[in-house]
Structures are given as C-alpha cells and as structure tokens.
Design a protein around this motif. Sequence first.
Motif, mmCIF file in Angstrom:
data_model
loop_
_atom_site.group_PDB
_atom_site.id
_atom_site.type_symbol
_atom_site.label_atom_id
_atom_site.label_comp_id
_atom_site.label_asym_id
_atom_site.label_seq_id
_atom_site.Cartn_x
_atom_site.Cartn_y
_atom_site.Cartn_z
ATOM 1 N N TRP A 129 1.290 3.807 5.482
ATOM 2 C CA TRP A 129 -0.202 4.254 5.599
ATOM 3 C C TRP A 129 -0.717 4.630 4.321
ATOM 4 N N LEU A 130 -1.591 4.014 3.902
ATOM 5 C CA LEU A 130 -2.283 4.273 2.342
ATOM 6 C C LEU A 130 -3.665 4.488 2.742
ATOM 7 N N TYR A 131 -4.200 5.517 1.945
ATOM 8 C CA TYR A 131 -5.564 6.016 2.050
ATOM 9 C C TYR A 131 -5.870 6.255 0.531
ATOM 10 N N VAL A 132 -7.325 5.422 0.058
ATOM 11 C CA VAL A 132 -7.635 5.413 -1.264
ATOM 12 C C VAL A 132 -8.471 6.607 -1.474
ATOM 13 N N LEU A 133 -7.975 7.445 -2.487
ATOM 14 C CA LEU A 133 -8.924 8.818 -3.052
ATOM 15 C C LEU A 133 -9.885 8.359 -3.800
ATOM 16 N N SER A 134 -9.472 7.462 -5.050
ATOM 17 C CA SER A 134 -10.578 7.099 -5.906
ATOM 18 C C SER A 134 -10.021 5.726 -6.764
ATOM 19 N N GLY A 135 -10.927 5.036 -7.129
ATOM 20 C CA GLY A 135 -10.533 3.818 -7.711
ATOM 21 C C GLY A 135 -10.379 2.857 -6.653
ATOM 22 N N ARG A 136 -9.914 1.482 -7.136
ATOM 23 C CA ARG A 136 -9.605 0.422 -6.187
ATOM 24 C C ARG A 136 -8.241 -0.103 -6.024
ATOM 25 N N LEU A 137 -7.724 -0.053 -4.810
ATOM 26 C CA LEU A 137 -6.346 -0.491 -4.844
ATOM 27 C C LEU A 137 -6.118 -1.926 -4.007
ATOM 28 N N ARG A 138 -5.443 -2.780 -4.959
ATOM 29 C CA ARG A 138 -5.241 -3.966 -4.294
ATOM 30 C C ARG A 138 -4.072 -4.171 -3.333
ATOM 31 N N LEU A 139 -3.939 -4.618 -2.076
ATOM 32 C CA LEU A 139 -2.878 -4.825 -1.430
ATOM 33 C C LEU A 139 -2.613 -6.053 -0.981
ATOM 34 N N ILE A 140 -1.464 -6.613 -1.231
ATOM 35 C CA ILE A 140 -0.870 -7.885 -0.825
ATOM 36 C C ILE A 140 -0.052 -7.630 0.285
ATOM 37 N N LEU A 141 -0.518 -8.133 1.479
ATOM 38 C CA LEU A 141 0.419 -8.029 2.434
ATOM 39 C C LEU A 141 0.596 -9.243 3.310
ATOM 40 N N GLY A 142 1.863 -9.916 3.162
ATOM 41 C CA GLY A 142 2.160 -11.167 3.874
ATOM 42 C C GLY A 142 1.042 -12.219 3.030
ATOM 43 N N GLU A 143 0.152 -13.009 3.890
ATOM 44 C CA GLU A 143 -0.674 -13.831 3.158
ATOM 45 C C GLU A 143 -2.153 -13.080 2.924
#
Length: 195
Positions: A129-143
């Motif tokens: 489980w991910l929760y973004v606090l600051s900035g931008r997070l790129r998540l590649i998950l399967g397709e």
Amino acid sequence: MTEDDRIAAVLDDVGPRLRRVRRDRGVTLAELSADTGISVSTLSRLESGQRKPSLELLLPLARAHQVPLDELVGAPAVGDPRVRAKPIVRHGRTMYPLTRQPGGLQAYKIVQERTSEPPEPRVHEGYEWLYVLSGRLRLILGENDVVMGAGEAAEFDTRVPHWFGPAGDQPVEFLSLYGPQGERMHVRARPKKSG
C-alpha cells in the motif's frame, strides 16, 4: 565510576538538597515534622547525611514540599526521548523504517530522488500500500502506468509486475506499508446515512 558509586553519589547529595528545599520554602524542621509525621531528629539526620534516604521518607517530603520526587533525589536528566531509526539507502531511495518487529506488516517512510535508470518492474510475494506525502509518484503496475500526487494512495498484490519512483525531476516522499505474507491493509469508512 561503577553503578554502585553513581548511586552512592546520588544518595550523598539528597541531604543537602533536602535542606536547601526546606530553607527555600522558609520551613523549620519542627514545621516539616508536623506536616510529614517524620520526627525532627530523623529529618535532621537525613539533611546532614547521617541517615540514608528511603522511599518511605522521601515520598511524604516530596508531598510536603510540593515537588516531584526526582527533584529531591536529583535524578539524572533523561536523554533525548526521540527514536531515530537508521535510514536504509539504496539506489537513490532513502527508506525510514517505521516498524521494528521482524516479519509481518512493515511500514516505511520513503524519499526517492530522481533516477536516470529505466523502470524495471519486478514481482515478489506480498501486498503493498502506497500513500504519497509530497511530490509525484509514478507507479507501473502490470499494464497500468499512473502518476499519483500528494494525498493519493494505491494498493496492489506484489505478484503483479510493479515499479514505482519519482514522476519527473523532483523527489517524491511517500509511505509504504508492505505485508510479505500478503496481508492487506484495511481502510474503515463511515457507513452511508440511511435516508
């Protein structure tokens, strides 16, 4: 200095401290005796160091003087109470462990710097489980290839090929909860009001 020497030094300082507290309050030995029920001779011997202090004697004295017990015995100052977890640094990612028990659900605060390496999705047992606090997070998950901003969360089975890191040139700060045995996070929401 041994531990016994340290204790003896603390006890030796109690008498003068008791005398100083009593005099600062402007109280006589007789008045203090009346307040505490401790005889004048015992109080005098405590203050002169001829009698070792005991809890039975110090508690009524602390109450009578209206001071904490540690002030009477000169307890050493407690060190810095903050817990400082040692960060784990790997490939531009700094992970601060937020849990201490081995196995089971693990929590991390992660700061990830920009990386020039191309994403390499991987798989392993567990649930994250991910929760973004600051900035931008790129998540590649399967397709799927998504960019998450502050306040957004994602959860996924880590047996699905996945990769995450900063989206762009700025670092991203996020929380990660990971269950190596597939433990899932549970989010509770208020039930809908029946209308």
